[in-house]
Design a protein around this motif. Structure first.
Motif, PDB file in Angstrom:
ATOM      1  N   THR A 162       0.909  -1.332   0.167  1.00  0.00           N
ATOM      2  CA  THR A 162       0.082  -0.117   0.075  1.00  0.00           C
ATOM      3  C   THR A 162       0.859   1.283  -0.099  1.00  0.00           C
ATOM      4  O   THR A 162       0.515   2.210  -0.762  1.00  0.00           O
ATOM      5  CB  THR A 162      -0.928   0.157   1.263  1.00  0.00           C
ATOM      6  OG1 THR A 162      -1.679  -1.045   1.357  1.00  0.00           O
ATOM      7  CG2 THR A 162      -1.796   1.178   1.258  1.00  0.00           C
ATOM      8  N   THR A 163       1.869   1.411   0.746  1.00  0.00           N
ATOM      9  CA  THR A 163       2.820   2.448   0.933  1.00  0.00           C
ATOM     10  C   THR A 163       3.439   2.385  -0.189  1.00  0.00           C
ATOM     11  O   THR A 163       3.563   3.844  -0.930  1.00  0.00           O
ATOM     12  CB  THR A 163       3.785   2.315   2.092  1.00  0.00           C
ATOM     13  OG1 THR A 163       3.285   2.001   3.225  1.00  0.00           O
ATOM     14  CG2 THR A 163       4.974   3.241   2.231  1.00  0.00           C
ATOM     15  N   GLN A 188       1.073   4.055  -3.144  1.00  0.00           N
ATOM     16  CA  GLN A 188       0.620   5.400  -2.836  1.00  0.00           C
ATOM     17  C   GLN A 188       2.025   6.492  -2.817  1.00  0.00           C
ATOM     18  O   GLN A 188       1.728   7.729  -3.127  1.00  0.00           O
ATOM     19  CB  GLN A 188      -0.010   5.484  -1.425  1.00  0.00           C
ATOM     20  CG  GLN A 188      -1.390   4.702  -1.511  1.00  0.00           C
ATOM     21  CD  GLN A 188      -1.964   4.833  -0.060  1.00  0.00           C
ATOM     22  OE1 GLN A 188      -1.555   5.170   1.016  1.00  0.00           O
ATOM     23  NE2 GLN A 188      -3.107   4.167   0.072  1.00  0.00           N
ATOM     24  N   GLN A 189       2.957   5.952  -2.247  1.00  0.00           N
ATOM     25  CA  GLN A 189       4.243   6.903  -2.102  1.00  0.00           C
ATOM     26  C   GLN A 189       5.518   6.802  -2.803  1.00  0.00           C
ATOM     27  O   GLN A 189       6.406   7.432  -2.802  1.00  0.00           O
ATOM     28  CB  GLN A 189       4.531   7.040  -0.560  1.00  0.00           C
ATOM     29  CG  GLN A 189       3.266   7.430   0.519  1.00  0.00           C
ATOM     30  CD  GLN A 189       3.623   7.427   1.723  1.00  0.00           C
ATOM     31  OE1 GLN A 189       4.912   7.540   2.226  1.00  0.00           O
ATOM     32  NE2 GLN A 189       2.710   6.934   2.709  1.00  0.00           N
ATOM     33  N   SER A 193       9.981   1.973   6.602  1.00  0.00           N
ATOM     34  CA  SER A 193       9.282   0.500   7.017  1.00  0.00           C
ATOM     35  C   SER A 193      10.292  -0.378   7.398  1.00  0.00           C
ATOM     36  O   SER A 193      10.046  -1.379   7.843  1.00  0.00           O
ATOM     37  CB  SER A 193       8.307   0.187   6.268  1.00  0.00           C
ATOM     38  OG  SER A 193       7.314   1.115   5.848  1.00  0.00           O
TER      39      SER A 193
END
Length: 251
Positions: free
Chosen positions: A83-84, A87-88, A96
């Motif tokens: 997800t990270t 999105q980024q 992380s």
């Protein structure tokens, strides 16, 4: 809980002896212990280098406290990383790295952040799995070998005891107890093999296989993230390793 099985198995043998009227104290024979345990250990020393023998005995502690392998928590981590990344961007995964619970995962994330090609990433991670399996495999084989040697050493101990018993033919009152003691080594050998060494060897093999499965799941997830696959596809890949209960519910 697995270590408890050793005590329960030995307890069944002791209870059986007591029900038959045999004193468990008869099993406390140092010569038999030396022949079975000592000779089996040094026979393994002929086959394996000392560091592998020490490593095998350390792995036996897994019967007392097996390593915790958290498939569900790892799935959550990989889904969060996906997800990270979506999105980024992949560079955002650097924040992380510290949240990973093992070096294998941390190294994989770092390689993604460093821009390692997905094919090279997969190759390096697969190599890491192969190296770990090659490291732990001799430990299981050493325990298995000791389980193979100990019954034979028990027979040797029994023969040595019978040789001593034969020297007591002129003393019948001592002959019976001497013969009984002679067979203690046989029991030691069978117990060491079938209650301790062989079960421990299979336990180590099972944990090694589980650790490998965990890392293959991690590999699938990290390569999926590096490839830019969407999170739903990642969940489907990871569901193969977890049975789908956790991942499908969260999709």
């Amino acid at each position: 809980m697995n270590f408890l099985g050793i005590f329960l198995a030995c307890g069944c043998i002791v209870c059986s002896m007591m029900l038959e009227g045999t004193s468990p104290a008869m099993m406390l024979e140092l010569p038999a212990f030396l022949v079975v345990v000592g000779a089996s250990f040094f026979a393994c020393w002929v086959q394996f280098p000392l560091p592998q023998i020490i490593g095998a005995f350390k792995c036996m502690l897994w019967t007392l406290a097996p390593p915790r392998i958290g498939f569900e928590s790892q799935v959550e981590l990989l889904v969060g990383l996906s997800t990270t990344a979506r999105q980024q961007g992949l560079l955002a995964l650097e924040n992380s790295i510290s949240s990973a619970s093992d070096d294998y995962t941390r190294d994989g994330i770092q390689m993604i952040v460093d821009g390692v090609d997905k094919d090279a990433l997969k190759e390096i991670l697969e190599q890491g799995i192969a190296v770990e399996e090659a490291k732990y495999e001799p430990y299981a084989k050493m325990l298995e070998a000791m389980g193979g040697y100990s019954p034979t050493m028990g027979i040797i101990g029994a023969v040595l005891g019978l040789i001593h018993a034969m020297s007591l033919l002129d003393r019948p009152d001592e002959l019976g107890p001497a013969i009984a003691v002679a067979f203690v080594a046989t029991i030691y050998g069978l117990v060491l093999a079938n209650i301790i060494c062989l079960p421990a060897s299979n336990r180590v093999k099972g944990i090694i296989a589980e650790m490998g499965l965990y890392k293959y799941m991690t590999l699938e997830g990290l390569v999926s993230i590096a490839s830019g696959e969407n999170t739903m596809m990642l969940k489907r890949r990871l569901a193969v390793y977890t049975g789908g209960d956790k991942t499908e519910g969260g999709s």
